[in-house]
Design an enzyme around this catalytic site. Structure first.
Site, PDB file in Angstrom:
ATOM      1  N   GLU A   1       0.863  -1.188   0.000  1.00 52.05           N
ATOM      2  CA  GLU A   1       0.000   0.000   0.000  1.00 52.05           C
ATOM      3  C   GLU A   1       0.895   1.232   0.000  1.00 52.05           C
ATOM      4  O   GLU A   1       1.854   1.296   0.748  1.00 52.05           O
ATOM      5  CB  GLU A   1      -0.868   0.042   1.267  1.00 52.05           C
ATOM      6  CG  GLU A   1      -1.553  -1.271   1.619  1.00 52.05           C
ATOM      7  CD  GLU A   1      -2.024  -1.283   3.069  1.00 52.05           C
ATOM      8  OE1 GLU A   1      -2.356  -0.207   3.616  1.00 52.05           O
ATOM      9  OE2 GLU A   1      -2.054  -2.366   3.666  1.00 52.05           O
TER      10      GLU A   1
ATOM     11  N   TYR B   1      -7.869   4.964  -3.664  1.00 46.19           N
ATOM     12  CA  TYR B   1      -8.893   5.653  -2.877  1.00 46.19           C
ATOM     13  C   TYR B   1      -8.279   6.767  -2.052  1.00 46.19           C
ATOM     14  O   TYR B   1      -7.056   6.984  -2.071  1.00 46.19           O
ATOM     15  CB  TYR B   1      -9.636   4.648  -1.994  1.00 46.19           C
ATOM     16  CG  TYR B   1      -8.861   4.087  -0.824  1.00 46.19           C
ATOM     17  CD1 TYR B   1      -7.745   3.288  -1.014  1.00 46.19           C
ATOM     18  CD2 TYR B   1      -9.268   4.349   0.490  1.00 46.19           C
ATOM     19  CE1 TYR B   1      -7.053   2.764   0.068  1.00 46.19           C
ATOM     20  CE2 TYR B   1      -8.589   3.828   1.574  1.00 46.19           C
ATOM     21  CZ  TYR B   1      -7.476   3.040   1.356  1.00 46.19           C
ATOM     22  OH  TYR B   1      -6.786   2.526   2.417  1.00 46.19           O
TER      23      TYR B   1
ATOM     24  N   ASP C   1      -7.407   7.992   1.453  1.00 46.17           N
ATOM     25  CA  ASP C   1      -7.219   7.508   2.813  1.00 46.17           C
ATOM     26  C   ASP C   1      -6.859   8.721   3.672  1.00 46.17           C
ATOM     27  O   ASP C   1      -5.737   9.221   3.602  1.00 46.17           O
ATOM     28  CB  ASP C   1      -6.105   6.467   2.856  1.00 46.17           C
ATOM     29  CG  ASP C   1      -6.005   5.799   4.221  1.00 46.17           C
ATOM     30  OD1 ASP C   1      -6.866   6.090   5.085  1.00 46.17           O
ATOM     31  OD2 ASP C   1      -5.081   4.997   4.429  1.00 46.17           O
TER      32      ASP C   1
ATOM     33  N   HIS D   1       2.710   0.463   3.351  1.00 49.85           N
ATOM     34  CA  HIS D   1       2.598  -0.768   4.133  1.00 49.85           C
ATOM     35  C   HIS D   1       2.779  -1.988   3.241  1.00 49.85           C
ATOM     36  O   HIS D   1       2.527  -1.933   2.049  1.00 49.85           O
ATOM     37  CB  HIS D   1       1.228  -0.840   4.802  1.00 49.85           C
ATOM     38  CG  HIS D   1       0.965   0.303   5.749  1.00 49.85           C
ATOM     39  ND1 HIS D   1      -0.257   0.526   6.326  1.00 49.85           N
ATOM     40  CD2 HIS D   1       1.774   1.290   6.217  1.00 49.85           C
ATOM     41  CE1 HIS D   1      -0.194   1.601   7.102  1.00 49.85           C
ATOM     42  NE2 HIS D   1       1.017   2.089   7.053  1.00 49.85           N
TER      43      HIS D   1
ATOM     44  N   ASN E   1       1.824  -6.267   3.127  1.00 54.98           N
ATOM     45  CA  ASN E   1       0.956  -7.284   3.697  1.00 54.98           C
ATOM     46  C   ASN E   1       1.438  -8.652   3.258  1.00 54.98           C
ATOM     47  O   ASN E   1       1.776  -8.843   2.087  1.00 54.98           O
ATOM     48  CB  ASN E   1      -0.479  -7.079   3.208  1.00 54.98           C
ATOM     49  CG  ASN E   1      -1.022  -5.748   3.655  1.00 54.98           C
ATOM     50  OD1 ASN E   1      -1.261  -5.523   4.833  1.00 54.98           O
ATOM     51  ND2 ASN E   1      -1.191  -4.829   2.716  1.00 54.98           N
TER      52      ASN E   1
END
Lengths: 535, 68
Positions: free
Chosen positions: A10, A120, A122, A183, A185
Site C-alpha cells: 500500500e 482511494y 485515505d 505498508h 501485507n
C-alpha cells in the site's frame, strides 16, 4: 524455505499544490482518484464509483487475541467506516465533476482498478493498494504500477483547466512531523503463534532499513536536527507492538484483518517500511521479509534479541556511517549489519535444506533474493558506494554528497531538503530517482513495459485476477468490491449478487479465464460461476 | 556528524553504544565521483535544471497531514 508467498503493498502518496496552500488535502486527494477514473473510463453504473465493501473489515481486531472497543479507539483507526467527508460533500465543496461519459456527477473517492488494485482517498492522501501477488518480483511490479497510476492522474489534472496542478510524491514525511505510510501485507498461516512473529521479526525490522531504507534529510519527527538518516519512517516509531497505525506507531502492527478465511490465515500488516522507488530495495524489502516469515514458520530464526528495539531502530537509522554496535539481550554487542547477516545465514541454511533455491528444482525466486541480499550486505560491509545503484538510501546519500562536494552545502541547506523531497516526485522529468534511473545509475529488475502493463492488467495467479477481470469486463455491473468480495448489480434484478473471494489463491487465471472468455455478459457469467439458473 | 549527537537523537537510545570515537564531520564519500567526475558534473547540472526554483520556499510549503 521460500520467497513465494501471497503479499501486497500500500502506498499513501504525499500530495502538494506548489504555490497554493489553501486547498483541502482530502479534496485534492479526491481529485486524484477522480482524474484516474476519467483516464480509465472505469465507472460503475449505479453509484458513480466502485463502493468499497466494508463487510469483512475489522481494523480493531488485535492479533494478540482481543478487540479494541470502538469508543476507546482513535478516530483514525475506524477505517471500516465511510470517512467524514463523503463524495457528496466533496462535490458540494468542489462542485460537480465531469464523468467519463460526459455527464456531471459527484467526485470519486474509491476505485477498484482493472489490475485488481484499490485507489482511494485515505484520510488526507491518495492511496494505491496493490493487488495480491505471489512473489517479490511481482510485488515490485504491481507496486511500481501504482506510480504509473499516480503519474497518469497528475498528468490528467495538469491538463484540466480550472484545477490547480497537483504533484504526488512517493515518500513518507513532510519533515514537519507528519508521516504517512507505505505498508506491506503478507499472508501467514493462522496456526503460527503471534508471539513467534514478534520475536522473529523485531530484530529483522529494526535493521531491515539498511537494505531498503529510502534515506532522509533531517533527524527527529520534525526533521529539525541536522543530518542524514537511513530510513524515512524510523523516527516515527514509538512502540514495539501495537494496533495503532497513525499514532504511537509500533514496529510490529497487530491489526488482525485477514481479508481471507480467518481460521486459516492472518494478514501480517507491516507498517515500518519506507516507500521505495529503487527496484532492488523494494525487491529485497518484500523478498527478505517473506524469507524471514518462512524462518519463523519453520522455527529456524537466528537466536538474536535486541535490547530496546525502538531506540535501536532510531539509532540504526541515524548511523548511516554504519559504525555503531547495539546491545543484544544476551549481552553481545553487534552491528546492524551483523543482525542482517545472521538472518541471511539462517535463510540460506533453510533454503539448502528445502531445495527452494535450487537452480533447477527451486521456486525461481528464493535464489535471487538470497543472492541480492548477500550482494547488498557485502557491499554495505565494504565499499558502500558499490551498492548505490541498488540501495535507495545509498543512492540518495551519494547524490546529496555530490551536491555538498560541489557547492559546499551544510546538511541544513534547503537545497538538500529539496533534493530529498524531489527524489520521489512521480513525474519522470522532475523526479530525481527517475533521472538517475534514466541515466542507468539505478538498477532495473522490471522493464517499464512490464510496469505499464501491470497498471492495466491483474496478476494471473491470485484472486486479484478475478477482481480485475470483473472490473475490466463487467465494470458497469460491479457496484462494490473489496479484497474478499465482488458485488454485482444486474439489470432487472433487485437483489445484489455478492461473490465472496475468501481464498487468495483462487480466482486465478488458470481457474477462471475460460469462464470469463465464454461469458461476455455479466448475467450469464454469474449464472455459470454460481451455478444458479439464468433468468 | 559527531557520533555523540547521533546517539542522542531519540531520547530512547540509552542502550546504544558506539565503538567509534566522535569524529568531525566526515568528508563526503567521493569514490564514485573520482572515477567519473565528468559524469557526475553532467548529472548535477541536469538536476540543477529540474530542481524547483526557490528551494527554501518550496520545501517550507510542502505540508502534509499525517497518515497511517
Amino acid at each position: 524455505m521460500s520467497a513465494v508467498r501471497v503479499m501486497g503493498a500500500e502506498t499513501e502518496f504525499g500530495i502538494h499544490t506548489p504555490g497554493h496552500s489553501s486547498f483541502n488535502a482530502t479534496w485534492l486527494s479526491t481529485q486524484v482518484v477522480h482524474a484516474y477514473s476519467l483516464e480509465t473510463g472505469h465507472r460503475a453504473a449505479a453509484g458513480g464509483e466502485t463502493r468499497w465493501d466494508y463487510t469483512d473489515e475489522d481494523p480493531l481486531a488485535d492479533a494478540r487475541g482481543w478487540v479494541v472497543p470502538r469508543n476507546e479507539a482513535h478516530a483514525s483507526q475506524l477505517t471500516d467506516e465511510e470517512q467524514e467527508v463523503t463524495a457528496a460533500q466533496i462535490a458540494l465543496e468542489g462542485g460537480l465533476a465531469e464523468a467519463a461519459d460526459g455527464t456531471m456527477g459527484p467526485l470519486m473517492m474509491n476505485m477498484v482498478l482493472g489490475n485488481g488494485a484499490r485507489l482511494y482517498v485515505d484520510h488526507a492522501h491518495p492511496e494505491y493498494s496493490s493487488p495480491e501477488v505471489t512473489n517479490p518480483l511481482d510485488a515490485v511490479t504491481w507496486d511500481a504500477a501504482g506510480d504509473v497510476v499516480a503519474l497518469a492522474a497528475v498528468r490528467r489534472i495538469a491538463a484540466t483547466p480550472g484545477l490547480p496542478p497537483i504533484t504526488l510524491y512517493k515518500n513518507n514525511t513532510d519533515n514537519k512531523s507528519a508521516s504517512y505510510g507505505s505498508h506491506e501485507n503478507y499472508l501467514v498461516p493462522r496456526h503460527v503463534p503471534f508471539p513467534h512473529l514478534v520475536t522473529g521479526l523485531t530484530p529483522f525490522f529494526t535493521t531491515r532499513q539498511l537494505i531498503c531504507g529510502a534515506g532522509r534529510i533531517g533527524l527527529g519527527q520534525d526533521g529539525s536536527r541536522a543530518g542524514f538518516q537511513v530510513s524515512a519512517r524510523a523516527d516515527f516509531f514509538e512502540a514495539e507492538v501495537g494496533l495503532e497505525t497513525t499514532i504511537r506507531r509500533p514496529i510490529i502492527n497487530t491489526r488482525d484483518e485477514p481479508h481471507a478465511t480467518a481460521d486459516k490465515y492472518r494478514r501480517l500488516h507491516v507498517i515500518i517500511g519506507d516507500a521505495n522507488l529503487s527496484q532492488v530495495s523494494a525487491y529485497l524489502k518484500f523478498g527478505t521479509t517473506a524469507l524471514v516469515l518462512d524462518l519463523i514458520e519453520n522455527n529456524a530464526v537466528p537466536d538474536v534479541e535486541i535490547m530496546a528495539p525502538v531506540g535501536t531502530l532510531h539509532a540504526v537509522s541515524h548511523d548511516w556511517q554504519l559504525r555503531d554496535k547495539y546491545r543484544l539481550a544476551d549481552g553481545r554487542r553487534v552491528t546492524a549489519l551483523d543482525v542482517q547477516w545472521m538472518y541471511l545465514e539462517a535463510a540460506r541454511a533453510l533454503a539448502e535444506r528445502t531445495g527452494a533455491a535450487d537452480p533447477v528444482t527451486g521456486d525461481g525466486h528464493t535464489a535471487t533474493v538470497l543472492r541480492l541480499w548477500e550482494e547488498v550486505l557485502a557491499g554495505l560491509s565494504g565499499d558502500v558506494s558499490s551498492v548505490a545503484g541498488k540501495v535507495e538510501w545509498v543512492a540518495k546519500l551519494e547524490l546529496l554528497q555530490q551536491f555538498r562536494d560541489r557547492d559546499g552545502l551544510a546538511w541544513t541547506d534547503p537545497r538538500l531538503a529539496l533534493i530529498d523531497l524531489q527524489w520521489s516526485d512521480v513525474r519522470p522529468e522532475k523526479g530525481l530517482y527517475h533521472r538517475l534511473l534514466q541515466r542507468g545509475r539505478m538498477e532495473r529488475l522490471v522493464a517499464d513495459e512490464a510496469i505499464g502493463a501491470a497498471a492495466l492488467n491483474p496478476p494471473t495467479d491470485t484472486r486479484a485476477y478475478f477482481r480485475g477481470r470483473c472490473i475490466r469486463q463487467f465494470g458497469a455491473q460491479v457496484v462494490g468490491a473489496s479484497w474478499d468480495s465482488v458485488i454485482f448489480e444486474l439489470p432487472h434484478q433487485r437483489r445484489l449478487q455478492r461473490v465472496p473471494t475468501k481464498e487468495p489463491l483462487r480466482g486465478t487465471e488458470a481457474l477462471t479465464r475460460e469462464l470469463f472468455d465464454a461469458h461476455p455478459d455479466a448475467a450469464s457469467f454469474l449464472a455459470a460461476l454460481l451455478g444458479t439458473p439464468r433468468r | 556528524m559527531p557520533a555523540q549527537e547521533q546517539r542522542n537523537t531519540s531520547g530512547r537510545d540509552e542502550e546504544v553504544e558506539a565503538d567509534a570515537v566522535p569524529t568531525p564531520e566526515p568528508a563526503p564519500a567521493g569514490a564514485a565521483g573520482n572515477a567519473q567526475t565528468a559524469g557526475v558534473d553532467d548529472l548535477l547540472d541536469e538536476i540543477d535544471g529540474v530542481l524547483e526554483a526557490n528551494a527554501e520556499e518550496f520545501v517550507r510549503g510542502f505540508v502534509q497531514k499525517g497518515g497511517q
